[in-house]
Structure formats: structure tokens, C-alpha cells
Design a protein around this motif. Structure first.
Motif, PDB file in Angstrom:
ATOM      1  N   MET A  47       2.172  49.465 -49.684  1.00 23.56           N
ATOM      2  CA  MET A  47       1.227  50.564 -49.452  1.00 23.56           C
ATOM      3  C   MET A  47       1.758  51.520 -48.381  1.00 23.56           C
ATOM      4  O   MET A  47       1.681  52.733 -48.528  1.00 23.56           O
ATOM      5  N   GLU A  50       4.421  53.769 -49.703  1.00 23.93           N
ATOM      6  CA  GLU A  50       3.869  54.872 -50.505  1.00 23.93           C
ATOM      7  C   GLU A  50       3.130  55.890 -49.634  1.00 23.93           C
ATOM      8  O   GLU A  50       3.079  57.075 -49.957  1.00 23.93           O
ATOM      9  N   LEU A  51       2.553  55.432 -48.528  1.00 20.92           N
ATOM     10  CA  LEU A  51       1.898  56.354 -47.585  1.00 20.92           C
ATOM     11  C   LEU A  51       2.923  57.128 -46.759  1.00 20.92           C
ATOM     12  O   LEU A  51       2.576  58.004 -45.974  1.00 20.92           O
ATOM     13  N   ASN A  53       4.596  55.939 -44.355  1.00 19.36           N
ATOM     14  CA  ASN A  53       4.645  55.480 -42.965  1.00 19.36           C
ATOM     15  C   ASN A  53       5.927  54.696 -42.710  1.00 19.36           C
ATOM     16  O   ASN A  53       6.468  54.731 -41.608  1.00 19.36           O
ATOM     17  N   GLU A  87      -2.846  62.843 -63.434  1.00 15.23           N
ATOM     18  CA  GLU A  87      -3.350  63.793 -62.428  1.00 15.23           C
ATOM     19  C   GLU A  87      -2.607  65.121 -62.515  1.00 15.23           C
ATOM     20  O   GLU A  87      -3.201  66.182 -62.309  1.00 15.23           O
ATOM     21  N   TRP A 232       9.744  60.856 -51.623  1.00 23.31           N
ATOM     22  CA  TRP A 232       9.177  61.929 -50.799  1.00 23.31           C
ATOM     23  C   TRP A 232      10.201  63.037 -50.566  1.00 23.31           C
ATOM     24  O   TRP A 232       9.834  64.203 -50.392  1.00 23.31           O
ATOM     25  N   ARG A 243       1.843  72.396 -56.399  1.00 22.32           N
ATOM     26  CA  ARG A 243       1.369  71.009 -56.279  1.00 22.32           C
ATOM     27  C   ARG A 243       2.550  70.073 -56.473  1.00 22.32           C
ATOM     28  O   ARG A 243       3.508  70.397 -57.186  1.00 22.32           O
ATOM     29  N   THR A 244       2.462  68.925 -55.847  1.00 20.50           N
ATOM     30  CA  THR A 244       3.501  67.916 -56.010  1.00 20.50           C
ATOM     31  C   THR A 244       2.846  66.602 -56.409  1.00 20.50           C
ATOM     32  O   THR A 244       1.691  66.342 -56.044  1.00 20.50           O
ATOM     33  N   PHE A 245       3.584  65.798 -57.149  1.00 22.03           N
ATOM     34  CA  PHE A 245       3.070  64.511 -57.619  1.00 22.03           C
ATOM     35  C   PHE A 245       4.108  63.437 -57.346  1.00 22.03           C
ATOM     36  O   PHE A 245       5.242  63.526 -57.806  1.00 22.03           O
ATOM     37  N   LYS A 246       3.693  62.455 -56.574  1.00 19.48           N
ATOM     38  CA  LYS A 246       4.589  61.381 -56.150  1.00 19.48           C
ATOM     39  C   LYS A 246       4.327  60.136 -56.978  1.00 19.48           C
ATOM     40  O   LYS A 246       3.240  59.540 -56.895  1.00 19.48           O
TER      41      LYS A 246
ATOM     42  N   GLU B  50      -4.013  57.443 -52.230  1.00 14.19           N
ATOM     43  CA  GLU B  50      -3.156  57.313 -51.043  1.00 14.19           C
ATOM     44  C   GLU B  50      -1.853  58.092 -51.206  1.00 14.19           C
ATOM     45  O   GLU B  50      -1.277  58.565 -50.218  1.00 14.19           O
ATOM     46  N   LEU B  51      -1.376  58.225 -52.444  1.00 15.06           N
ATOM     47  CA  LEU B  51      -0.175  59.029 -52.707  1.00 15.06           C
ATOM     48  C   LEU B  51      -0.481  60.534 -52.631  1.00 15.06           C
ATOM     49  O   LEU B  51       0.411  61.360 -52.742  1.00 15.06           O
ATOM     50  N   HIS B  52      -1.763  60.835 -52.484  1.00 18.65           N
ATOM     51  CA  HIS B  52      -2.239  62.216 -52.448  1.00 18.65           C
ATOM     52  C   HIS B  52      -2.005  62.959 -53.760  1.00 18.65           C
ATOM     53  O   HIS B  52      -1.824  64.181 -53.771  1.00 18.65           O
ATOM     54  N   ASN B  53      -1.993  62.184 -54.854  1.00 20.02           N
ATOM     55  CA  ASN B  53      -1.983  62.818 -56.174  1.00 20.02           C
ATOM     56  C   ASN B  53      -3.403  63.166 -56.601  1.00 20.02           C
ATOM     57  O   ASN B  53      -3.624  64.150 -57.295  1.00 20.02           O
ATOM     58  N   ILE B  54      -4.362  62.341 -56.180  1.00 18.97           N
ATOM     59  CA  ILE B  54      -5.785  62.620 -56.426  1.00 18.97           C
ATOM     60  C   ILE B  54      -6.335  63.273 -55.170  1.00 18.97           C
ATOM     61  O   ILE B  54      -6.247  62.707 -54.082  1.00 18.97           O
ATOM     62  N   LYS B  55      -6.839  64.476 -55.319  1.00 23.77           N
ATOM     63  CA  LYS B  55      -7.353  65.230 -54.170  1.00 23.77           C
ATOM     64  C   LYS B  55      -8.816  65.586 -54.405  1.00 23.77           C
ATOM     65  O   LYS B  55      -9.277  65.622 -55.542  1.00 23.77           O
ATOM     66  N   TRP B 232      -5.276  63.126 -45.266  1.00 20.37           N
ATOM     67  CA  TRP B 232      -4.095  63.993 -45.330  1.00 20.37           C
ATOM     68  C   TRP B 232      -4.352  65.303 -44.590  1.00 20.37           C
ATOM     69  O   TRP B 232      -3.435  65.920 -44.059  1.00 20.37           O
ATOM     70  N   ILE B 238       0.913  73.256 -40.922  1.00 23.44           N
ATOM     71  CA  ILE B 238       1.946  73.641 -39.959  1.00 23.44           C
ATOM     72  C   ILE B 238       1.301  74.282 -38.735  1.00 23.44           C
ATOM     73  O   ILE B 238       0.381  75.084 -38.891  1.00 23.44           O
ATOM     74  N   ARG B 243       6.246  62.947 -35.996  1.00 22.10           N
ATOM     75  CA  ARG B 243       5.960  61.975 -37.057  1.00 22.10           C
ATOM     76  C   ARG B 243       4.452  61.897 -37.261  1.00 22.10           C
ATOM     77  O   ARG B 243       3.668  62.132 -36.335  1.00 22.10           O
ATOM     78  N   PHE B 245       1.286  59.451 -39.226  1.00 21.46           N
ATOM     79  CA  PHE B 245       0.974  58.139 -39.782  1.00 21.46           C
ATOM     80  C   PHE B 245      -0.386  58.204 -40.462  1.00 21.46           C
ATOM     81  O   PHE B 245      -1.380  58.543 -39.838  1.00 21.46           O
ATOM     82  N   LYS B 246      -0.379  57.894 -41.750  1.00 25.58           N
ATOM     83  CA  LYS B 246      -1.594  57.981 -42.559  1.00 25.58           C
ATOM     84  C   LYS B 246      -2.161  56.594 -42.779  1.00 25.58           C
ATOM     85  O   LYS B 246      -1.531  55.754 -43.424  1.00 25.58           O
ATOM     86  N   LEU B 247      -3.334  56.362 -42.212  1.00 25.55           N
ATOM     87  CA  LEU B 247      -4.048  55.110 -42.478  1.00 25.55           C
ATOM     88  C   LEU B 247      -4.675  55.159 -43.868  1.00 25.55           C
ATOM     89  O   LEU B 247      -5.037  56.233 -44.337  1.00 25.55           O
ATOM     90  N   PRO B 248      -4.811  54.002 -44.516  1.00 26.43           N
ATOM     91  CA  PRO B 248      -5.460  54.009 -45.825  1.00 26.43           C
ATOM     92  C   PRO B 248      -6.941  54.355 -45.713  1.00 26.43           C
ATOM     93  O   PRO B 248      -7.592  53.969 -44.744  1.00 26.43           O
TER      94      PRO B 248
END
Lengths: 255, 255
Positions: A47, A50-51, A53, A87, A232, A243-246, B50-55, B232, B238, B243, B245-248
Motif C-alpha cells: 500500500m 502505491e501511495l 511513500n 476510471e 510514478w 489526468r493521469t492514471f497509475k 489511494e492511487l488517486h485514480n478515483i477522485k 491528496w 505548487i 517530500r 507522505f500520504k496516509l491511507p
């Protein structure tokens, strides 16, 4: 009735598994008084990869190699990836007003985006090993990478809408012919341009190289609607796409 | 011997669960011939959040409410979050050369970063519901948010190193006194400044507001070494920090 039986069996198994199985097999790490199983630990590692971190990892942690191997060959990996592609499809249908002027652009990575390198890891059993570029490139030359079907479907949908497709890969120029053969062989054709790494851009890191390609496309008047990639470094950096898709990929890290 | 028994029981349960349980309970969706369980489906949803594909999701999908509730109250959520904080700790010890001039800065979100809103969801049973700001703010005024222990530990470590800590939250200015009381009550004190939303910045979206705070800090000569947040919108935009850090947090989305 049958449903209730299912619930009962599931509950029984859960408790029994907890009582007998977890105690012996999974009680791998303890921290702050929490009982943490190896699965907990490896899932948290994945996880946090993928985040974004966890960055720049050279190999999957030894104790998670089996877990990651299992994930990369699982239904879950397929479903996770399909959802990413779904998505991007939602975004295309709801937010992309393609101009149809030959300047609508979409960017794809190649490895673990269009095609899978999992067969390489399977064949060579190198899941927990540091990347051996010579061995990987030998495998790539054979052109046996398999299509990721959900991405192939999206590729064809974009093509059908007249979107110009750009493939931007960190594969080297020496692999061009093998790469093209492999892609065509599994169903990819009709892209506008294939960018590979060459002497001009090999001094840049992958993120700079890929951002540079986007800048060139924008300079030529393209509207870059989207990027789909598994790293990333394919997605971050300026200029970005709209838009970007990971896609998920806990197997390796490309800086 | 006991270990083998564990393996046997686990295998037996897995197969029995599959034969009886999955067939009835989990066979929720089918796609491309794959048998997909509800767990597969919800896990893919969570991963893509979490991948930020779903917003911009307003609520957790109805069929995944139980799954997300379970996750947010699970050991896995704790471990995932701890790993995020651990990674920021690795970054601090290996890459941060604090200048100790009073201008080293670190930014934290508040909700689901320093303290948990899970007690609110538990108390009100609103896991699958659209956010009711009035009800949430009423709860916040009571100051019953619990500390996320791993973040509290990091907060104290940074403080001990003389780093200036900035709290940047999308809570409103009217909640200032309740927020301070709650934070101090669970162990947070000694931050440099607490930024809340006010009439000056309420016309901006959260990402713009938070990037604006970072810009102000940089203008004042601060080096923003890191940001820890669960959204996110706390991290993107900007200027960024060195750095992030993204918590779930698959429970809600703040744009």
C-alpha cells in the motif's frame, strides 16, 4: 439457508484459522502491542509503495517476495488494474471533449501497462532479485510479453475515437524492432509514435525523459488528455497531462 | 507439528470457505469471465482511491460500506498508517539536514492525520452517508477526536529536533478553540502555528488554500521539509514540500 451455512462456515473458519493458523504461521512481527501477521506487514508495504511513500526500492523485501508474487499473479491484481482502466474510461466519456483535429493525444507506458513482464519473472524466478537488465532485455528481445487485455481494450477505444496514441517507454532504442513486433503480435497497432531511450536522453532520469516527451508534444500543439502508466515516474513531473492514471505495480521501481 | 496443523486447518478452511462461502456470499460481480468477489471489488475500489485514480467521490459505494468500515477499524489500517509514518521517519533520519535556525518546517493535516474521525463515524453510524458538515462540526466541538498514536510520536520527535510544526487544516476558524482543546487533550502541543479556513481563503478549494499556506511559509524563509496528510489535496499543488507522505483514507474525499 445455503447463504446462512456459508456465513457459518466462513465464521467458523475465520475463528479456527485465527486460533490455530495465525498463531503459528502469521505471528511475524509485533509492534506497539499489536499482533501483526506477515500478510499485514506485506500489505502495508505494498500500500505504501502505491501511495508513493516508499520510493526507490531496489528489491521487494525478502519476507514479502511470496506475497508480492501471489499478488502479481492474482485475480486481485487484475481487478485492481481493470478498475484503473475503467476510471480512465469514465474520465474520457465524461470530461474529454476531443477536438478531432489530429492533436488529441494519449500516452501509454509499455511494460506492465500495455504488456506484462510477469511472464519474465515467472520464467526466470527472479521475483525477489535485483533487476538484471541484461537478462530482462534478452527476454524482451524474444517478444513474449503478453497483452494486458484491459489496456488493449482502452487502446483500441481511443484509436477508434481518432486520438493519437504515443508510447513512451524506458526501454532502449536497441529494442525497437523487438518491441514493435511484440506489440503488434499481441494486438497493439496504429499508434502515432513510439519513444524509446536513446543517446540523446539517456543522461536524464526516467521522469525527466518522459516529461520532456510531453513537453515536445505540447510544443507541437498536442493536447495530452491522459497518461496511463504503472510507475510514478511516468506520471509525475512537469508538464503533466490533464489526468493521469497509475496502474498498480509493487514488483519494481523505476525512478 | 503444530505449525503443520495450522497449515492444514488453513487449507481446509480456505477450500471449504471457497466451496460453501464464496459461492453464495461473495460471487458478486463477473467481468471478462473472472469470478470477482465483493471483497475483490471493494479492495480494487480502495486501492484506486489511494492511487488517486478515483477522485471526488461523495460517498463510499453502498456495496463497499461494510468493507470500508471494517478496514477503517482494522489492524491493517493501523499498520498501513504506521508504515507511512515510519517512511517519513526514514526520510527524516537519512535525508533531512535540519539547519536548526528556527526555519525548519513540517506540515501536518489534522483530521485522520493527527486525530481520528473514526469515533464520529462509529457514534453516528454514517459510514455510507454523504458528509453532513453540521453534524460533523457539532462532534468536533465536543473535542472527542482521538489521537493517532503513530503520528503523535512523529510530532514529538520533530518537536524534539527543533522543527517548527505547522498544522494546516480545512476545519473552519469557528472551531479553533475546540480544536486546540482537543489536540492538547490528546497530547499535541508546541506547534508553531495552526491554520484554519477563514473568510480570506474560503473561496479557494482546499488544495489551493493549503498550497497558499506553503507559499507563505516559503516566503517567510521556511524550508518545508515534509507534509503528512490523508488527502491528496493536502499534498498536491505548487509549491510542494521536499517530500510528502500520504496516509491511507478511503472514507471520504476532500477536493
Amino acid at each position: 439457508m445455503v447463504r446462512n451455512l456459508g456465513v457459518l462456515v466462513a465464521t467458523f473458519c475465520f475463528l479456527l484459522g485465527f486460533a490455530v493458523g495465525d498463531w503459528n504461521i502469521l505471528n511475524h512481527k509485533r509492534k506497539n502491542g499489536l499482533q501483526i501477521s506477515l500478510k499485514n506487514y506485506c500489505e502495508a508495504w505494498r500500500m505504501n509503495v502505491e501511495l508513493h511513500n516508499i520510493k526507490d526500492f531496489k528489491v521487494v523485501p525478502e519476507e514479502c517476495v511470496e506475497y508480492i508474487k501471489k499478488y502479481m499473479t492474482s485475480t486481485q491484481y487484475t481487478i485492481d488494474s481493470e478498475r484503473t482502466i475503467d476510471e480512465s474510461r469514465v474520465y474520457i466519456s465524461t470530461s474529454c471533449t476531443f477536438k478531432k483535429d489530429g492533436k488529441d493525444a494519449w500516452i501509454f507506458d509499455i511494460d506492465d501497462t500495455l504488456v506484462s513482464t510477469v511472464p519474465y519473472y515467472k520464467k526466470n524466478g527472479v521475483w525477489g532479485e535485483k533487476l538484471n537488465l541484461t537478462s530482462l532485455e534478452e527476454w524482451m528481445k524474444k517478444g513474449k510479453a503478453t497483452a494486458l487485455d484491459h489496456t488493449l481494450k482502452l487502446f483500441n477505444e481511443l484509436k477508434a475515437q481518432g486520438v493519437q496514441i504515443f508510447l513512451v517507454s524506458s526501454r532502449r532504442e536497441t529494442l525497437r524492432s523487438a518491441t514493435v513486433d511484440n506489440l503488434v503480435d499481441v494486438g497493439y497497432f496504429g499508434w502515432t509514435s513510439l519513444f524509446l531511450r536513446n543517446s540523446e536522453n539517456e543522461n536524464k532520469n526516467v521522469q525527466q525523459y518522459k516529461a520532456g516527451v510531453r513537453q515536445d508534444l505540447i510544443n507541437k500543439g498536442y493536447q495530452v488528455w491522459g497518461v496511463v502508466g504503472d510507475q510514478w515516474s511516468s506520471i509525475e513531473g512537469i508538464p503533466s497531462a490533464i489526468r493521469t492514471f497509475k496502474l498498480p505495480n509493487p514488483l519494481y521501481y523505476v525512478a
